[in-house]
Design a protein around this motif. Structure first.
Motif, PDB file in Angstrom:
ATOM      1  N   LEU A 104      -7.583  10.713   7.098  1.00 45.79           N
ATOM      2  CA  LEU A 104      -6.842  10.652   8.354  1.00 45.79           C
ATOM      3  C   LEU A 104      -7.592  11.376   9.474  1.00 45.79           C
ATOM      4  O   LEU A 104      -7.717  10.852  10.591  1.00 45.79           O
ATOM      5  CB  LEU A 104      -5.456  11.257   8.163  1.00 45.79           C
ATOM      6  N   VAL A 105      -8.114  12.558   9.192  1.00 41.98           N
ATOM      7  CA  VAL A 105      -8.859  13.325  10.197  1.00 41.98           C
ATOM      8  C   VAL A 105     -10.081  12.541  10.668  1.00 41.98           C
ATOM      9  O   VAL A 105     -10.337  12.422  11.874  1.00 41.98           O
ATOM     10  CB  VAL A 105      -9.267  14.710   9.635  1.00 41.98           C
ATOM     11  N   ASN A 106     -10.837  11.994   9.727  1.00 39.34           N
ATOM     12  CA  ASN A 106     -12.033  11.239  10.108  1.00 39.34           C
ATOM     13  C   ASN A 106     -11.688   9.933  10.802  1.00 39.34           C
ATOM     14  O   ASN A 106     -12.449   9.450  11.639  1.00 39.34           O
ATOM     15  CB  ASN A 106     -12.924  11.007   8.892  1.00 39.34           C
ATOM     16  N   ASP A 107     -10.533   9.365  10.497  1.00 36.05           N
ATOM     17  CA  ASP A 107     -10.078   8.177  11.203  1.00 36.05           C
ATOM     18  C   ASP A 107      -9.821   8.506  12.668  1.00 36.05           C
ATOM     19  O   ASP A 107     -10.200   7.749  13.561  1.00 36.05           O
ATOM     20  CB  ASP A 107      -8.827   7.618  10.540  1.00 36.05           C
ATOM     21  N   PHE A 108      -9.192   9.641  12.940  1.00 33.40           N
ATOM     22  CA  PHE A 108      -8.957  10.048  14.320  1.00 33.40           C
ATOM     23  C   PHE A 108     -10.269  10.366  15.037  1.00 33.40           C
ATOM     24  O   PHE A 108     -10.423  10.065  16.215  1.00 33.40           O
ATOM     25  CB  PHE A 108      -8.015  11.247  14.397  1.00 33.40           C
ATOM     26  N   ILE A 109     -11.223  10.979  14.342  1.00 31.33           N
ATOM     27  CA  ILE A 109     -12.535  11.249  14.935  1.00 31.33           C
ATOM     28  C   ILE A 109     -13.212   9.936  15.306  1.00 31.33           C
ATOM     29  O   ILE A 109     -13.766   9.787  16.402  1.00 31.33           O
ATOM     30  CB  ILE A 109     -13.420  12.065  13.971  1.00 31.33           C
ATOM     31  N   TYR A 110     -13.141   8.962  14.410  1.00 31.62           N
ATOM     32  CA  TYR A 110     -13.744   7.653  14.668  1.00 31.62           C
ATOM     33  C   TYR A 110     -13.053   6.973  15.846  1.00 31.62           C
ATOM     34  O   TYR A 110     -13.709   6.438  16.742  1.00 31.62           O
ATOM     35  CB  TYR A 110     -13.640   6.783  13.416  1.00 31.62           C
ATOM     36  N   ALA A 111     -11.731   7.008  15.878  1.00 28.76           N
ATOM     37  CA  ALA A 111     -10.987   6.347  16.955  1.00 28.76           C
ATOM     38  C   ALA A 111     -11.233   7.022  18.302  1.00 28.76           C
ATOM     39  O   ALA A 111     -11.258   6.353  19.341  1.00 28.76           O
ATOM     40  CB  ALA A 111      -9.501   6.354  16.627  1.00 28.76           C
ATOM     41  N   ARG A 112     -11.432   8.316  18.298  1.00 30.45           N
ATOM     42  CA  ARG A 112     -11.670   9.043  19.540  1.00 30.45           C
ATOM     43  C   ARG A 112     -13.020   8.671  20.158  1.00 30.45           C
ATOM     44  O   ARG A 112     -13.220   8.841  21.364  1.00 30.45           O
ATOM     45  CB  ARG A 112     -11.610  10.546  19.272  1.00 30.45           C
ATOM     46  N   GLN A 113     -13.925   8.145  19.362  1.00 25.92           N
ATOM     47  CA  GLN A 113     -15.229   7.734  19.865  1.00 25.92           C
ATOM     48  C   GLN A 113     -15.180   6.381  20.579  1.00 25.92           C
ATOM     49  O   GLN A 113     -16.200   5.862  20.996  1.00 25.92           O
ATOM     50  CB  GLN A 113     -16.242   7.676  18.721  1.00 25.92           C
ATOM     51  N   LYS A 114     -14.003   5.802  20.685  1.00 22.95           N
ATOM     52  CA  LYS A 114     -13.786   4.513  21.362  1.00 22.95           C
ATOM     53  C   LYS A 114     -14.590   3.385  20.739  1.00 22.95           C
ATOM     54  O   LYS A 114     -15.103   2.503  21.419  1.00 22.95           O
ATOM     55  CB  LYS A 114     -14.132   4.615  22.856  1.00 22.95           C
ATOM     56  N   LYS A 115     -14.697   3.436  19.418  1.00 18.66           N
ATOM     57  CA  LYS A 115     -15.403   2.383  18.707  1.00 18.66           C
ATOM     58  C   LYS A 115     -14.407   1.360  18.194  1.00 18.66           C
ATOM     59  O   LYS A 115     -13.289   1.687  17.796  1.00 18.66           O
ATOM     60  CB  LYS A 115     -16.198   2.953  17.531  1.00 18.66           C
ATOM     61  N   ASP A 116     -14.834   0.124  18.199  1.00 19.50           N
ATOM     62  CA  ASP A 116     -14.029  -0.973  17.697  1.00 19.50           C
ATOM     63  C   ASP A 116     -14.225  -1.064  16.181  1.00 19.50           C
ATOM     64  O   ASP A 116     -15.211  -0.578  15.639  1.00 19.50           O
ATOM     65  CB  ASP A 116     -14.503  -2.266  18.363  1.00 19.50           C
ATOM     66  N   TRP A 117     -13.290  -1.695  15.485  1.00 25.86           N
ATOM     67  CA  TRP A 117     -13.425  -1.834  14.030  1.00 25.86           C
ATOM     68  C   TRP A 117     -14.569  -2.760  13.657  1.00 25.86           C
ATOM     69  O   TRP A 117     -15.063  -2.730  12.552  1.00 25.86           O
ATOM     70  CB  TRP A 117     -12.110  -2.283  13.409  1.00 25.86           C
TER      71      TRP A 117
ATOM     72  N   TRP B   5     -17.873  -2.111  10.630  1.00 20.63           N
ATOM     73  CA  TRP B   5     -18.514  -2.988   9.659  1.00 20.63           C
ATOM     74  C   TRP B   5     -19.926  -3.377  10.057  1.00 20.63           C
ATOM     75  O   TRP B   5     -20.592  -4.115   9.356  1.00 20.63           O
ATOM     76  CB  TRP B   5     -17.681  -4.245   9.451  1.00 20.63           C
ATOM     77  N   SER B   6     -20.409  -2.881  11.190  1.00 27.79           N
ATOM     78  CA  SER B   6     -21.726  -3.269  11.667  1.00 27.79           C
ATOM     79  C   SER B   6     -22.827  -2.435  11.034  1.00 27.79           C
ATOM     80  O   SER B   6     -22.599  -1.361  10.497  1.00 27.79           O
ATOM     81  CB  SER B   6     -21.794  -3.112  13.187  1.00 27.79           C
ATOM     82  N   LYS B   7     -24.025  -2.951  11.153  1.00 28.66           N
ATOM     83  CA  LYS B   7     -25.254  -2.289  10.699  1.00 28.66           C
ATOM     84  C   LYS B   7     -25.158  -1.869   9.235  1.00 28.66           C
ATOM     85  O   LYS B   7     -24.533  -2.527   8.432  1.00 28.66           O
ATOM     86  CB  LYS B   7     -25.601  -1.129  11.607  1.00 28.66           C
ATOM     87  N   ASP B   8     -25.784  -0.754   8.924  1.00 32.11           N
ATOM     88  CA  ASP B   8     -25.838  -0.297   7.536  1.00 32.11           C
ATOM     89  C   ASP B   8     -24.715   0.706   7.286  1.00 32.11           C
ATOM     90  O   ASP B   8     -24.767   1.836   7.760  1.00 32.11           O
ATOM     91  CB  ASP B   8     -27.192   0.338   7.257  1.00 32.11           C
TER      92      ASP B   8
ATOM     93  N   TRP C 193     -19.516   8.924  15.381  1.00 30.20           N
ATOM     94  CA  TRP C 193     -18.758   7.823  14.789  1.00 30.20           C
ATOM     95  C   TRP C 193     -19.364   7.364  13.472  1.00 30.20           C
ATOM     96  O   TRP C 193     -18.649   6.960  12.565  1.00 30.20           O
ATOM     97  CB  TRP C 193     -18.613   6.667  15.782  1.00 30.20           C
ATOM     98  N   ARG C 194     -20.675   7.455  13.342  1.00 29.08           N
ATOM     99  CA  ARG C 194     -21.317   7.059  12.077  1.00 29.08           C
ATOM    100  C   ARG C 194     -21.044   8.087  10.982  1.00 29.08           C
ATOM    101  O   ARG C 194     -20.861   7.733   9.822  1.00 29.08           O
ATOM    102  CB  ARG C 194     -22.811   6.874  12.273  1.00 29.08           C
ATOM    103  N   ILE C 195     -21.012   9.351  11.349  1.00 21.27           N
ATOM    104  CA  ILE C 195     -20.671  10.393  10.377  1.00 21.27           C
ATOM    105  C   ILE C 195     -19.231  10.224   9.922  1.00 21.27           C
ATOM    106  O   ILE C 195     -18.929  10.297   8.728  1.00 21.27           O
ATOM    107  CB  ILE C 195     -20.915  11.793  10.989  1.00 21.27           C
ATOM    108  N   ALA C 196     -18.323   9.979  10.872  1.00 23.59           N
ATOM    109  CA  ALA C 196     -16.911   9.779  10.526  1.00 23.59           C
ATOM    110  C   ALA C 196     -16.742   8.545   9.646  1.00 23.59           C
ATOM    111  O   ALA C 196     -15.956   8.550   8.696  1.00 23.59           O
ATOM    112  CB  ALA C 196     -16.076   9.651  11.790  1.00 23.59           C
ATOM    113  N   ARG C 197     -17.492   7.478   9.944  1.00 22.89           N
ATOM    114  CA  ARG C 197     -17.422   6.257   9.133  1.00 22.89           C
ATOM    115  C   ARG C 197     -17.873   6.541   7.697  1.00 22.89           C
ATOM    116  O   ARG C 197     -17.220   6.133   6.739  1.00 22.89           O
ATOM    117  CB  ARG C 197     -18.282   5.167   9.753  1.00 22.89           C
ATOM    118  N   GLY C 198     -18.959   7.275   7.538  1.00 20.75           N
ATOM    119  CA  GLY C 198     -19.442   7.620   6.204  1.00 20.75           C
ATOM    120  C   GLY C 198     -18.450   8.481   5.441  1.00 20.75           C
ATOM    121  O   GLY C 198     -18.215   8.280   4.254  1.00 20.75           O
TER     122      GLY C 198
END
Length: 97
Positions: A33-46, A50-53, A67-72
């Motif tokens: 949940l915490v990393n989801d909020f970090i990712y969402a705060r970066q204004k990245k789309d879903w 799923w992009s790149k590696d 956002w890449r750290i939060a995604r990982g």
């Protein structure tokens, strides 16, 4: 009398395993949940999710974008969550059979 003591020991062991697995699940959900909020705060789309590696967090030490750290981390904690559930189901299966 020995059977009762053995049953109590097994019950205590079952409870400790169940509580340990529950703690791992709760921590995984919280971190997810915490990393989801970090990712969402970066204004990245879903679509960016799923992009790149997607596994670059695990083998590239040079990943610095938030956002890449939060995604990982989200992927890591999602795998931890499901693996813990599978271990719990396996423990129940072993205990009942």
């Amino acid at each position: 009398m020995g059977d009762s003591h053995d049953l109590n020991v097994l019950s205590a062991l079952d409870m400790s395993v169940a509580i340990g697995l529950a703690v791992i699940i709760v921590i995984s959900l919280g971190a997810l949940l915490v990393n989801d909020f970090i990712y969402a705060r970066q204004k990245k789309d879903w679509r960016d999710f799923w992009s790149k590696d997607m596994l670059e967090y695990f083998y590239q030490p040079t990943v610095t974008e938030t956002w890449r750290i939060a995604r990982g981390r989200m992927m890591l904690f999602l795998v931890t969550f499901f693996a813990t559930w599978l271990i719990g189901i396996f423990c129940v299966f072993l205990r009942t059979n």
